[in-house]
Design a protein around this motif. Sequence first.
Motif, PDB file in Angstrom:
ATOM      1  N   ILE A 168      14.462  60.597  59.268  1.00 33.31           N
ATOM      2  CA  ILE A 168      13.640  59.439  58.907  1.00 33.31           C
ATOM      3  C   ILE A 168      14.463  58.462  58.080  1.00 33.31           C
ATOM      4  CG2 ILE A 168      11.647  58.676  57.556  1.00 33.31           C
ATOM      5  CD1 ILE A 168      10.205  61.198  58.376  1.00 33.31           C
ATOM      6  N   ALA A 169      15.241  59.005  57.141  1.00 30.89           N
ATOM      7  CA  ALA A 169      16.112  58.155  56.317  1.00 30.89           C
ATOM      8  C   ALA A 169      17.143  57.440  57.182  1.00 30.89           C
ATOM      9  CB  ALA A 169      16.807  59.004  55.253  1.00 30.89           C
ATOM     10  N   VAL A 170      17.724  58.181  58.135  1.00 27.68           N
ATOM     11  CA  VAL A 170      18.692  57.580  59.062  1.00 27.68           C
ATOM     12  C   VAL A 170      18.024  56.477  59.876  1.00 27.68           C
ATOM     13  CG1 VAL A 170      20.092  58.004  61.127  1.00 27.68           C
ATOM     14  CG2 VAL A 170      20.165  59.614  59.220  1.00 27.68           C
ATOM     15  N   GLY A 171      16.765  56.725  60.265  1.00 27.06           N
ATOM     16  CA  GLY A 171      16.023  55.731  61.033  1.00 27.06           C
ATOM     17  C   GLY A 171      15.866  54.428  60.271  1.00 27.06           C
ATOM     18  N   TYR A 172      15.514  54.527  58.995  1.00 23.43           N
ATOM     19  CA  TYR A 172      15.361  53.325  58.167  1.00 23.43           C
ATOM     20  C   TYR A 172      16.697  52.596  58.011  1.00 23.43           C
ATOM     21  CZ  TYR A 172      10.533  54.053  56.616  1.00 23.43           C
ATOM     22  OH  TYR A 172       9.168  54.160  56.571  1.00 23.43           O
ATOM     23  N   LEU A 186      20.168  48.011  59.605  1.00 23.97           N
ATOM     24  CA  LEU A 186      21.469  47.563  60.110  1.00 23.97           C
ATOM     25  C   LEU A 186      21.372  47.015  61.530  1.00 23.97           C
ATOM     26  CD1 LEU A 186      23.742  50.469  58.804  1.00 23.97           C
ATOM     27  CD2 LEU A 186      23.455  48.180  57.823  1.00 23.97           C
ATOM     28  N   GLY A 187      20.172  47.093  62.099  1.00 28.68           N
ATOM     29  CA  GLY A 187      19.987  46.572  63.449  1.00 28.68           C
ATOM     30  C   GLY A 187      20.462  47.510  64.539  1.00 28.68           C
ATOM     31  N   GLY A 188      20.634  48.798  64.189  1.00 30.80           N
ATOM     32  CA  GLY A 188      21.141  49.765  65.156  1.00 30.80           C
ATOM     33  C   GLY A 188      20.074  50.265  66.115  1.00 30.80           C
ATOM     34  N   PHE A 189      20.493  50.586  67.333  1.00 33.31           N
ATOM     35  CA  PHE A 189      19.564  51.050  68.361  1.00 33.31           C
ATOM     36  C   PHE A 189      18.998  52.427  68.022  1.00 33.31           C
ATOM     37  CE2 PHE A 189      18.781  53.197  72.484  1.00 33.31           C
ATOM     38  CZ  PHE A 189      17.774  52.365  72.947  1.00 33.31           C
ATOM     39  N   LEU A 190      19.787  53.257  67.316  1.00 33.35           N
ATOM     40  CA  LEU A 190      19.341  54.601  66.956  1.00 33.35           C
ATOM     41  C   LEU A 190      18.076  54.547  66.104  1.00 33.35           C
ATOM     42  CD1 LEU A 190      19.728  57.656  66.910  1.00 33.35           C
ATOM     43  CD2 LEU A 190      21.269  57.371  64.956  1.00 33.35           C
ATOM     44  N   GLY A 191      17.997  53.574  65.218  1.00 37.31           N
ATOM     45  CA  GLY A 191      16.807  53.427  64.387  1.00 37.31           C
ATOM     46  C   GLY A 191      15.573  53.174  65.230  1.00 37.31           C
ATOM     47  N   TYR A 192      15.726  52.337  66.244  1.00 38.48           N
ATOM     48  CA  TYR A 192      14.606  52.041  67.147  1.00 38.48           C
ATOM     49  C   TYR A 192      14.159  53.311  67.867  1.00 38.48           C
ATOM     50  CZ  TYR A 192      11.878  49.913  70.883  1.00 38.48           C
ATOM     51  OH  TYR A 192      10.866  49.584  71.748  1.00 38.48           O
ATOM     52  N   VAL A 193      15.129  54.105  68.337  1.00 36.52           N
ATOM     53  CA  VAL A 193      14.814  55.341  69.060  1.00 36.52           C
ATOM     54  C   VAL A 193      14.062  56.319  68.163  1.00 36.52           C
ATOM     55  CG1 VAL A 193      15.800  57.377  70.176  1.00 36.52           C
ATOM     56  CG2 VAL A 193      16.747  55.121  70.651  1.00 36.52           C
ATOM     57  N   ILE A 194      14.554  56.506  66.942  1.00 35.91           N
ATOM     58  CA  ILE A 194      13.908  57.426  66.004  1.00 35.91           C
ATOM     59  C   ILE A 194      12.488  56.959  65.697  1.00 35.91           C
ATOM     60  CG2 ILE A 194      13.946  58.327  63.640  1.00 35.91           C
ATOM     61  CD1 ILE A 194      16.998  58.279  63.793  1.00 35.91           C
ATOM     62  N   ILE A 249       9.698  51.858  60.830  1.00 33.41           N
ATOM     63  CA  ILE A 249      11.082  51.792  61.316  1.00 33.41           C
ATOM     64  C   ILE A 249      11.181  50.850  62.511  1.00 33.41           C
ATOM     65  CG2 ILE A 249      12.917  53.130  62.434  1.00 33.41           C
ATOM     66  CD1 ILE A 249      12.027  55.519  60.704  1.00 33.41           C
ATOM     67  N   LEU A 250      10.199  50.921  63.409  1.00 35.34           N
ATOM     68  CA  LEU A 250      10.192  50.023  64.565  1.00 35.34           C
ATOM     69  C   LEU A 250      10.081  48.568  64.133  1.00 35.34           C
ATOM     70  CD1 LEU A 250       7.965  51.778  67.269  1.00 35.34           C
ATOM     71  CD2 LEU A 250      10.383  51.223  67.432  1.00 35.34           C
ATOM     72  N   TYR A 251       9.173  48.293  63.212  1.00 32.25           N
ATOM     73  CA  TYR A 251       8.987  46.920  62.730  1.00 32.25           C
ATOM     74  C   TYR A 251      10.246  46.406  62.037  1.00 32.25           C
ATOM     75  CZ  TYR A 251       3.953  46.918  63.702  1.00 32.25           C
ATOM     76  OH  TYR A 251       2.727  46.941  64.317  1.00 32.25           O
ATOM     77  N   LEU A 252      10.829  47.261  61.190  1.00 34.74           N
ATOM     78  CA  LEU A 252      12.050  46.862  60.491  1.00 34.74           C
ATOM     79  C   LEU A 252      13.185  46.601  61.482  1.00 34.74           C
ATOM     80  CD1 LEU A 252      12.243  49.204  57.361  1.00 34.74           C
ATOM     81  CD2 LEU A 252      12.151  46.708  57.360  1.00 34.74           C
ATOM     82  N   GLY A 253      13.334  47.529  62.422  1.00 34.68           N
ATOM     83  CA  GLY A 253      14.397  47.391  63.412  1.00 34.68           C
ATOM     84  C   GLY A 253      14.259  46.117  64.219  1.00 34.68           C
ATOM     85  N   THR A 254      13.024  45.830  64.651  1.00 36.45           N
ATOM     86  CA  THR A 254      12.781  44.621  65.437  1.00 36.45           C
ATOM     87  C   THR A 254      13.047  43.366  64.608  1.00 36.45           C
ATOM     88  OG1 THR A 254      11.077  45.768  66.730  1.00 36.45           O
ATOM     89  CG2 THR A 254      11.076  43.361  66.796  1.00 36.45           C
ATOM     90  N   SER A 255      12.571  43.380  63.356  1.00 39.63           N
ATOM     91  CA  SER A 255      12.731  42.213  62.483  1.00 39.63           C
ATOM     92  C   SER A 255      14.197  41.925  62.195  1.00 39.63           C
ATOM     93  CB  SER A 255      11.980  42.439  61.165  1.00 39.63           C
ATOM     94  OG  SER A 255      10.602  42.617  61.398  1.00 39.63           O
TER      95      SER A 255
END
Length: 213
Positions: A147-151, A156-164, A195-201
């Motif tokens: 979860i921490a890695v996801g955040y 950082l805009g990484g795709f892994l965060g979106y997947v998690i 995490i999804l919202y943060l990643g998208t933003s």
Amino acid sequence: MSFVSYKKYPNSLQAKEIASLLSKYNILNEYVENKNSLDSNFSSVLLEEYEIKIKPEDFKKADEILFKQASQLIDSLPDDYYLFSFSNKELIDIVIKKDEWSELDYALAIHLLKSRGVSVTNESIEKANNQRINELKKPEKSNSAWIAVGYICAILGGFLGYVIGYILLTQKKTLPNGERIYVYSESDRKHGKNILYLGTSFFVLSIILVLTL
């Protein structure tokens, strides 16, 4: 209602036989070959899994059909079949966790318990099934590190965060009774949503920054 996963088998012949049997009793089903292989530079297959999908409302009827078929095979088993050496406690565990065993092993476990004088009634089996369903309904424990890695990846805009985030929020599993439920707890799913919202933003923000430079 759409089909959901009912049974998975290690070989296509067994899966196709089950699909044919279910069709014989007018249970609509879908046969799926799941093959995960290495990239095109390799020819070896890492995993082969053959899946039968049916409608959730047909699970009980399908279970009864497979149990009846498996029961007919018991007399043809060799004397050294491994379940014959199981203790009553081990056999009861098979009955309780039938989703982890084959149809034949489940039917044989009930047969052996009855032959040893252990009371196995339809009511006790139904009770065991309900207890198992309630146990499987409990949310799986998520990995706080992931979860921490996801955040971090999301920021950082990484795709892994979106997947998690997507997995935490949407992943479901099928229970032995055909019911579909979320794998993770409401709390973990909220993390996934964040995490999804943060990643998208942050992804959109990074694109805007690149375009304005």
